[in-house]
Design an enzyme around this catalytic site. Sequence first.
Site, PDB file in Angstrom:
ATOM      1  N   GLU A 139       0.901  -1.268   0.070  1.00  0.00           N
ATOM      2  CA  GLU A 139       0.005  -0.016  -0.077  1.00  0.00           C
ATOM      3  C   GLU A 139       0.863   1.235   0.030  1.00  0.00           C
ATOM      4  O   GLU A 139       1.968   1.207  -0.476  1.00  0.00           O
ATOM      5  CB  GLU A 139      -0.824   0.006   1.077  1.00  0.00           C
ATOM      6  CG  GLU A 139      -2.319   0.069   0.525  1.00  0.00           C
ATOM      7  CD  GLU A 139      -2.977   0.980  -0.143  1.00  0.00           C
ATOM      8  OE1 GLU A 139      -3.366   0.748  -1.435  1.00  0.00           O
ATOM      9  OE2 GLU A 139      -2.578   2.126  -0.100  1.00  0.00           O
ATOM     10  N   THR A 173      -4.028   2.024  -6.306  1.00  0.00           N
ATOM     11  CA  THR A 173      -3.342   0.603  -6.294  1.00  0.00           C
ATOM     12  C   THR A 173      -3.606  -0.226  -7.822  1.00  0.00           C
ATOM     13  O   THR A 173      -2.672  -1.096  -7.921  1.00  0.00           O
ATOM     14  CB  THR A 173      -4.353  -0.294  -5.286  1.00  0.00           C
ATOM     15  OG1 THR A 173      -4.381   0.437  -4.108  1.00  0.00           O
ATOM     16  CG2 THR A 173      -3.786  -1.889  -5.062  1.00  0.00           C
ATOM     17  N   HIS A 229      -3.421   2.540   4.486  1.00  0.00           N
ATOM     18  CA  HIS A 229      -4.078   3.192   3.463  1.00  0.00           C
ATOM     19  C   HIS A 229      -4.626   4.287   4.142  1.00  0.00           C
ATOM     20  O   HIS A 229      -4.966   4.469   5.527  1.00  0.00           O
ATOM     21  CB  HIS A 229      -5.091   2.227   3.007  1.00  0.00           C
ATOM     22  CG  HIS A 229      -5.571   2.739   1.800  1.00  0.00           C
ATOM     23  ND1 HIS A 229      -6.739   3.959   1.800  1.00  0.00           N
ATOM     24  CD2 HIS A 229      -5.861   2.436   0.565  1.00  0.00           C
ATOM     25  CE1 HIS A 229      -7.163   4.214   0.671  1.00  0.00           C
ATOM     26  NE2 HIS A 229      -6.625   3.362  -0.047  1.00  0.00           N
ATOM     27  N   ASP A 275       2.798   0.920  -3.439  1.00  0.00           N
ATOM     28  CA  ASP A 275       1.978   1.340  -4.775  1.00  0.00           C
ATOM     29  C   ASP A 275       1.912   2.621  -5.185  1.00  0.00           C
ATOM     30  O   ASP A 275       1.882   2.922  -6.381  1.00  0.00           O
ATOM     31  CB  ASP A 275       0.484   0.502  -4.797  1.00  0.00           C
ATOM     32  CG  ASP A 275      -0.296   0.979  -3.472  1.00  0.00           C
ATOM     33  OD1 ASP A 275      -0.113   1.981  -2.781  1.00  0.00           O
ATOM     34  OD2 ASP A 275      -1.422   0.444  -3.501  1.00  0.00           O
ATOM     35  N   HIS A 276       1.790   3.456  -4.191  1.00  0.00           N
ATOM     36  CA  HIS A 276       1.648   5.022  -4.512  1.00  0.00           C
ATOM     37  C   HIS A 276       1.978   5.546  -3.408  1.00  0.00           C
ATOM     38  O   HIS A 276       1.967   5.317  -2.289  1.00  0.00           O
ATOM     39  CB  HIS A 276       0.381   5.371  -5.157  1.00  0.00           C
ATOM     40  CG  HIS A 276      -0.682   4.695  -4.643  1.00  0.00           C
ATOM     41  ND1 HIS A 276      -1.216   5.281  -3.216  1.00  0.00           N
ATOM     42  CD2 HIS A 276      -1.634   3.647  -4.684  1.00  0.00           C
ATOM     43  CE1 HIS A 276      -2.117   4.600  -2.709  1.00  0.00           C
ATOM     44  NE2 HIS A 276      -2.322   3.540  -3.475  1.00  0.00           N
TER      45      HIS A 276
END
Length: 423
Positions: free
Chosen positions: A38, A84, A199, A258-259
């Site tokens: 995440e 994601t 998250h 992921d970001h």
Amino acid sequence: DSSDINDIQNFTKSNFAAPNPNYYAKAKGMNVIYVSLESLQSFAINYKMPNGQEVTPFLNKLTTGADDTTYFKNFYHQTGSGKTSDAEFMMENSLFPLSQGPVFQMKGFNTYQAAPAMMNQRGYETAVFHGNVKSFWNRDQMYKTLGYERFFDSKYYDMSAENTKNYGMKDKPFIKETLPYLSNLKQPFYSKLILLSNHFPFGMDKEDTTFQPGDFGDSVVDNYFQSANYMDQAVEQLFTDLKKAGLFDNTVIIMYGDHYGLSENHNDAMAKVLGKDEITPFDNAQLQKVPLFIHIPKIAGGTVSTYGGEVDVRPTLMSLLGINTKNYIQFGTDLFSKQHRQIIPFRNGDVITNKYSIVGGNVYENSDGKQVEASLGKPYEDIAKKMLDYSDKVIYGDLLRFYQPKGFIAPDVSKINYNTDQK
Ligand code: GP9
Ligand code: MN
């Protein structure tokens, strides 16, 4: 039109980076586990809280090469609005996501030549594990298109109140419940675990952590450290469990953030976190670094400074597995190759290379953040634009319909059904 595919194939073929013999086929026939960490950003790796506590002590050990793990410290996320799912898309296809809208939702019926299909035709069982409903990001459709045989979504997990937060399963119970499913897969397998605890808006339930949140005057930033620490513990548990299950020594594990998790809205607090007066556009570009870890059994690890992005991971993995992807339409290059191209295009037009960060048209030296003449960035911007344009053509024109790499067997999507085998 379909003639574009020839130009594109010529481009990707001529940019193919020959594998490094020290890595090529070193993981041939091994299992593969991807772990999406995440929103873990690289600044958190080896970061110490003002009280001296490490946020990610387990991952920090891996950066020193523990457990035969290589850590890429100059690795960037390249996601767009599909977050994601955009990262997943790059990992499996080595194509870019779209500048407008999530490709998982918009192009779920296209033809792809994705990693799950490539592995499945080589006798691998393919499976995704994620503690959220399967329709999120149109995954249930897209995973079939990519060739995943099995999708263990929320139906397979105990989604009780104490096990869940925000979008779904907390990482610790998720890992615990995933292990039996994972160890029951037919080996070799190609799999991915998508974590959820780290998250936005972050933070953990009291009973799940004793880690003290930050005190930077922004609750999102403060809580980020807590969920990152919780996830670090969950990942350590995963490594321990894989060892116990006898899987660790024949499994490649790829873990990635992921970001970003902390947007520019949190820059005031981030300046305090990083001990800076302010977060400049150059700093902000560096905050798009996300960690990439690759555990390769019996290959000595450590921290490497190669520049790369999410689009580069599939060619890297395929080289490790001894699969030649020269004839595939892919825009990344093998991170271990001496010919790896250190040019990272972003969907907002920015470009980062091993030398420069090109941000909003301004060019900065990576070494000291000093601004240099804009013209120095031009050649890289041109290449980046070409890559993005070609990738967009492939996706919008569904051009892989007209091109099949030699030896690739397309998945039979009609045979895939995620409704049949519930727990
Ligand atoms: C949802 C999870 C989070 O299933 O993957 O998605 P994100 O908001 O990070 O794209
Ligand atoms: Mn995400």
